[in-house]
Design a protein around this motif. Sequence first.
Motif, PDB file in Angstrom:
ATOM      1  N   LYS A 120       0.843  -1.200   0.000  1.00 47.03           N
ATOM      2  CA  LYS A 120       0.000   0.000   0.000  1.00 47.03           C
ATOM      3  C   LYS A 120       0.875   1.244   0.000  1.00 47.03           C
ATOM      4  CE  LYS A 120      -0.817   0.680   4.982  1.00 47.03           C
ATOM      5  NZ  LYS A 120      -1.860   0.855   6.018  1.00 47.03           N
ATOM      6  N   THR A 121       0.306   2.331  -0.458  1.00 49.87           N
ATOM      7  CA  THR A 121       1.029   3.607  -0.524  1.00 49.87           C
ATOM      8  C   THR A 121       0.840   4.367   0.780  1.00 49.87           C
ATOM      9  OG1 THR A 121       0.730   3.736  -2.919  1.00 49.87           O
ATOM     10  CG2 THR A 121       1.236   5.788  -1.756  1.00 49.87           C
ATOM     11  N   ILE A 122       1.969   4.844   1.324  1.00 55.99           N
ATOM     12  CA  ILE A 122       1.928   5.606   2.582  1.00 55.99           C
ATOM     13  C   ILE A 122       2.665   6.926   2.412  1.00 55.99           C
ATOM     14  CG2 ILE A 122       1.842   3.497   3.973  1.00 55.99           C
ATOM     15  CD1 ILE A 122       4.836   4.014   4.655  1.00 55.99           C
ATOM     16  N   LYS A 123       2.447   7.838   3.352  1.00 57.81           N
ATOM     17  CA  LYS A 123       3.171   9.111   3.387  1.00 57.81           C
ATOM     18  C   LYS A 123       4.254   9.031   4.448  1.00 57.81           C
ATOM     19  CE  LYS A 123      -0.520  12.191   1.764  1.00 57.81           C
ATOM     20  NZ  LYS A 123      -1.358  13.360   2.100  1.00 57.81           N
ATOM     21  N   GLN A 124       5.440   9.524   4.080  1.00 55.22           N
ATOM     22  CA  GLN A 124       6.574   9.518   4.995  1.00 55.22           C
ATOM     23  C   GLN A 124       7.291  10.855   4.985  1.00 55.22           C
ATOM     24  OE1 GLN A 124       8.588   5.885   3.302  1.00 55.22           O
ATOM     25  NE2 GLN A 124       9.039   5.561   5.464  1.00 55.22           N
ATOM     26  N   SER A 164       3.108   9.165  15.448  1.00 56.63           N
ATOM     27  CA  SER A 164       3.813   9.082  14.163  1.00 56.63           C
ATOM     28  C   SER A 164       4.578  10.384  13.941  1.00 56.63           C
ATOM     29  CB  SER A 164       2.810   8.865  13.021  1.00 56.63           C
ATOM     30  OG  SER A 164       2.009  10.019  12.856  1.00 56.63           O
ATOM     31  N   GLU A 182       6.278  15.781   3.406  1.00 50.73           N
ATOM     32  CA  GLU A 182       5.635  14.474   3.311  1.00 50.73           C
ATOM     33  C   GLU A 182       5.691  14.011   1.863  1.00 50.73           C
ATOM     34  OE1 GLU A 182       1.732  14.180   4.850  1.00 50.73           O
ATOM     35  OE2 GLU A 182       2.309  14.577   6.921  1.00 50.73           O
ATOM     36  N   GLU A 184       4.889  10.493  -0.753  1.00 51.31           N
ATOM     37  CA  GLU A 184       4.273   9.180  -0.865  1.00 51.31           C
ATOM     38  C   GLU A 184       5.270   8.134  -1.353  1.00 51.31           C
ATOM     39  OE1 GLU A 184       0.834   9.444  -3.351  1.00 51.31           O
ATOM     40  OE2 GLU A 184      -0.468  10.036  -1.676  1.00 51.31           O
ATOM     41  N   GLU A 186       5.393   3.534  -2.009  1.00 52.84           N
ATOM     42  CA  GLU A 186       4.746   2.230  -1.933  1.00 52.84           C
ATOM     43  C   GLU A 186       5.537   1.340  -0.982  1.00 52.84           C
ATOM     44  OE1 GLU A 186       4.660  -0.623  -5.363  1.00 52.84           O
ATOM     45  OE2 GLU A 186       2.590   0.120  -5.523  1.00 52.84           O
ATOM     46  N   HIS A 187       4.846   0.787   0.015  1.00 53.66           N
ATOM     47  CA  HIS A 187       5.528  -0.040   1.017  1.00 53.66           C
ATOM     48  C   HIS A 187       4.889  -1.425   1.129  1.00 53.66           C
ATOM     49  CE1 HIS A 187       8.459   2.430   3.550  1.00 53.66           C
ATOM     50  NE2 HIS A 187       8.246   3.116   2.441  1.00 53.66           N
ATOM     51  N   GLN A 225      -1.733  -3.931  14.428  1.00 52.49           N
ATOM     52  CA  GLN A 225      -1.619  -3.258  13.131  1.00 52.49           C
ATOM     53  C   GLN A 225      -0.676  -4.050  12.232  1.00 52.49           C
ATOM     54  OE1 GLN A 225      -3.420  -0.340  12.482  1.00 52.49           O
ATOM     55  NE2 GLN A 225      -4.295  -0.814  14.499  1.00 52.49           N
ATOM     56  N   ASP A 228       4.974  -2.642   8.707  1.00 53.43           N
ATOM     57  CA  ASP A 228       5.734  -2.160   7.544  1.00 53.43           C
ATOM     58  C   ASP A 228       7.115  -2.820   7.557  1.00 53.43           C
ATOM     59  OD1 ASP A 228       6.975  -0.787   5.517  1.00 53.43           O
ATOM     60  OD2 ASP A 228       6.420   1.208   6.235  1.00 53.43           O
TER      61      ASP A 228
END
Length: 549
Positions: A120-124, A164, A182, A184, A186-187, A225, A228
């Motif tokens: 899924k794609t996350i923001k880091q 976070s 921030e 995006e 894919e992780h 949860q 990752d």
Amino acid sequence: MTRKILVTSALTYANGPIHLGHMLEYIQTDIWHRFQNLIGNQCIYIGGDDAHGTAIMLRAEKEGITPETLIARTLSEHQKDLCGFLINCDNYYSTHTEENHQLAINIYEKLQAHGDIKVKTIKQAFDIEKQIFLPDRFIKGECPRCGAADQYGDNCEVCGATYSPTELRNPRSVLSNTTPIEKESEHYFFRLTHYTEFLQQWSQSDALQPEIRNKLNEWFKMGLQDWDISRDAPYFGFEIPGAPGKYFYVWLDAPIGYMASFKNLCTRRDDLDFDEFWRRDSQTELHHFVGKDIMYFHSLFWPAMLQSANYRIPTAIHTHGFVTVDGQKMSKSRGTFIKAQTYLSHLAAEYLRYYYATKLGDNLEDIDLNWRDFRLRINADLIGKYINIASRCAGFINKKFAGMLGQSLELPTLFQEFSNAADTIAAYYERREFGRAMREIMQLANQANQYIAQQEPWVIAKDETQLPRVQAVCTMGLNLFRLLTIYLKPVLPELATKVEAFFDIAPLTWQDHQHALLNHKIKKFKPLMQRIDEEQLLALKTATENESY
């Protein structure tokens, strides 16, 4: 029946020296490992360096060397430190090895085949200047709960809140001091939620201490949860198969390093079989010793991964607390962050081994290294009580009887009392209640000294007609000393070797407590251990304060 046991200490991160906090765990594991072998079990001890991650990549870059050069140097330093503290590790390896690479891929592909990997794609947080995604520990800012300044991106050391990095107020990159953006990406995630029921059942077994079971129950109530398990390039680690530019998160391949270290050992020892210890239906035991800061990874992610990949799960995870020094958290600025080599330059390893043993139990309580108490305990217990028994008796045997022990015991009932204590002490060792074992042993040492004081061999030796009794009393005292040496051998292996040389006997085993040593010639007694003086502790403190890191 002989037990087959595989025991591990948590892998030490390869970007810095081993310190006395690390040594608590190594000493705890080593004592338990030595005890198991002493009573006749087959216990294998493996460890190694955790050699991947952003921190190692950045440190190598700062030093102008490759990560491979850094971790090779650190591995050598760590092995030297452990040897200095008499840690009898059967194999000390690294996670940056071909064995670990292949096992990590093997396990990942099994997780994938079982439907336990999702993307899924996350923001880091991303450092524009350094062009790198920032791990939580590389972001600092104000706590979103209490407002405390200079807190890391994952938790607040002031109020204890977890969050976070995106929740931090006024965040900044530790690397460039700029405000991260921030971005995006894919992780890849391990579906930990698939194993909630399994983990709930397993966590209620005797595999975990009550405090850990209670903590896990809190997490189960909040809901697990998915985890990752990927990181973006640039990153020092193993690339994920079929995912260019994506790497296994350090905590995925770090525990697999236990398996890799053992696999490497199996290539050199014909008596060990990897599958016997790691297959799902293994009849062997697997014991992990870890600090409470990483029990989350070992008690949730690790057993769930093993379950998914069809490997055996741990028999037990033994969690311990932290080390404080004179009541203070270990700190470089306060001079309480003591490197292993700095300690060894001033004090004997067995002083610390014994001191930690007196403090250790099967709990998560922090252990305070109080230097005043340290000096008093070593001088009083090891020198004043234990070694004093031999020094009071050996001279008479050497001078008056040409080194020959008598043919019988002067007080067999006292010897039997000492021998009977073996079961109690062994039970304490087995349960990792080392502090209780040490108290039991020192209580026996007190009894031995009281016996010698009551018999007064130095007085009766003045009467030639009483010499047979002197021999009998001193033979008795030295036999009690020998039993105490057996009981202390897991903690004081080097001193035990010296005692074996003094008695001129083969290495002592636990079963040797069942019989006395009689009509046997001993060697001349030599001092076994020196008292600690204030100057030594002052020199250690000064050296620590002047240490460079």
